[in-house]
Scaffold this active site. Structure first.
Site, mmCIF file in Angstrom:
data_model
loop_
_atom_site.group_PDB
_atom_site.id
_atom_site.type_symbol
_atom_site.label_atom_id
_atom_site.label_comp_id
_atom_site.label_asym_id
_atom_site.label_seq_id
_atom_site.Cartn_x
_atom_site.Cartn_y
_atom_site.Cartn_z
ATOM 1 N N HIS A 36 0.854 -1.260 0.036
ATOM 2 C CA HIS A 36 0.034 -0.010 -0.130
ATOM 3 C C HIS A 36 0.926 1.251 0.168
ATOM 4 O O HIS A 36 2.102 1.247 0.368
ATOM 5 C CB HIS A 36 -0.919 -0.114 1.137
ATOM 6 C CG HIS A 36 -0.142 -0.091 2.451
ATOM 7 N ND1 HIS A 36 0.483 1.315 3.083
ATOM 8 C CD2 HIS A 36 0.207 -1.184 3.454
ATOM 9 C CE1 HIS A 36 0.991 0.957 4.320
ATOM 10 N NE2 HIS A 36 0.665 -0.474 4.577
ATOM 11 N N GLU A 66 -2.368 -7.207 7.050
ATOM 12 C CA GLU A 66 -1.054 -7.170 7.908
ATOM 13 C C GLU A 66 -0.805 -7.989 9.083
ATOM 14 O O GLU A 66 -1.997 -8.404 9.816
ATOM 15 C CB GLU A 66 -0.630 -5.631 8.279
ATOM 16 C CG GLU A 66 0.748 -5.274 8.963
ATOM 17 C CD GLU A 66 2.082 -5.713 7.853
ATOM 18 O OE1 GLU A 66 2.073 -7.056 7.539
ATOM 19 O OE2 GLU A 66 2.725 -4.679 7.606
#
Length: 229
Positions: free
Chosen positions: A9, A85
């Site tokens: 990201h 994550e």
């Protein structure tokens, strides 16, 4: 042939402030939005047949800022929890220096350190394996060329590379794997691209190894030089 392009990201406000952020959504910084748009323009002529993103907001927003520059229509985004994550537990919102302190104490790399109250490292690796397995099955079932865009997180990508390093002699046939890929994490919006080959005739058994070609790892050629510092 099945192509998979993995992306970390864009920069978030907490990334810029050097604050740990894992399980919480996060907000892209102005620079992070621009990074995603630079990547989108770089990939403008790529035709994605599948798009997967972590269900955390920073990945979802990165994906939208990439795809808005596409010259092709894109499929519906699939929000995937397995792309989240690694959960950093009690270290959430602590300065990133806390990770480096644990690294110094344990001698482990940043993505592999034990995390108080967090997700065990091997569990994150299992999630990467599960997702790659899913892509492999899609490669087996696809009669036409496919290209998947996958937007995820830094530690997740490092765990994926570690999983492939462990599996190259068992589950995957990977030419020229470079151990340097295991040392440093991906910068924001860095891309990693694989070619995933189907099993011949769709046949696989416990001794089968899937051929996987690594095109590039953690590439940032789409970013202006001043964004790479």
């Amino acid at each position: 042939m099945f192509v998979a392009t993995f992306v970390r990201h864009g920069e978030t406000k907490l990334n810029a402030a050097k604050i740990i952020q894992s399980r919480t959504h996060g907000e892209l910084s102005e620079k992070g939005i621009l990074m995603a748009e630079h990547l989108g323009r770089h990939l403008t002529h790529e035709r994605f047949t599948r798009v997967y993103t972590s269900d955390l907001q920073r990945c979802h927003d990165t994906t939208l800022n990439i795809l808005k520059h596409s010259s092709h229509p894109h499929p519906e985004l699939v929000l995937e929890k397995n792309l989240r994550e690694r959960d950093y537990g009690d270290l959430e919102f602590k300065p990133t220096q806390a990770i480096y302190d644990i690294c110094s104490e344990t001698g482990l790399d940043t993505h592999a350190v034990p995390l108080p109250g967090g997700e065990p490292y091997e569990e994150t690796k299992k999630r990467t394996a599960k997702f790659l397995n899913m892509l492999g099955k899609l490669a087996d079932a696809s009669s036409e060329p496919e290209h998947a865009l996958v937007v995820t997180h830094g530690a997740w990508l490092m765990c994926m590379m570690d999983y492939l390093a462990d599996s190259r002699n068992t589950h995957y046939d990977i030419e020229e794997f470079q151990d340097k890929w295991l040392k440093n994490g991906p910068p924001n919006t860095a891309t990693t691209r694989f070619l995933i080959h189907p099993f011949k005739n769709g046949n696989a058994n416990e001794k089968s190894k899937r051929k996987l070609q690594i095109v590039h790892v953690y590439d940032t050629t789409h970013l202006p030089e001043h964004f790479k510092n």
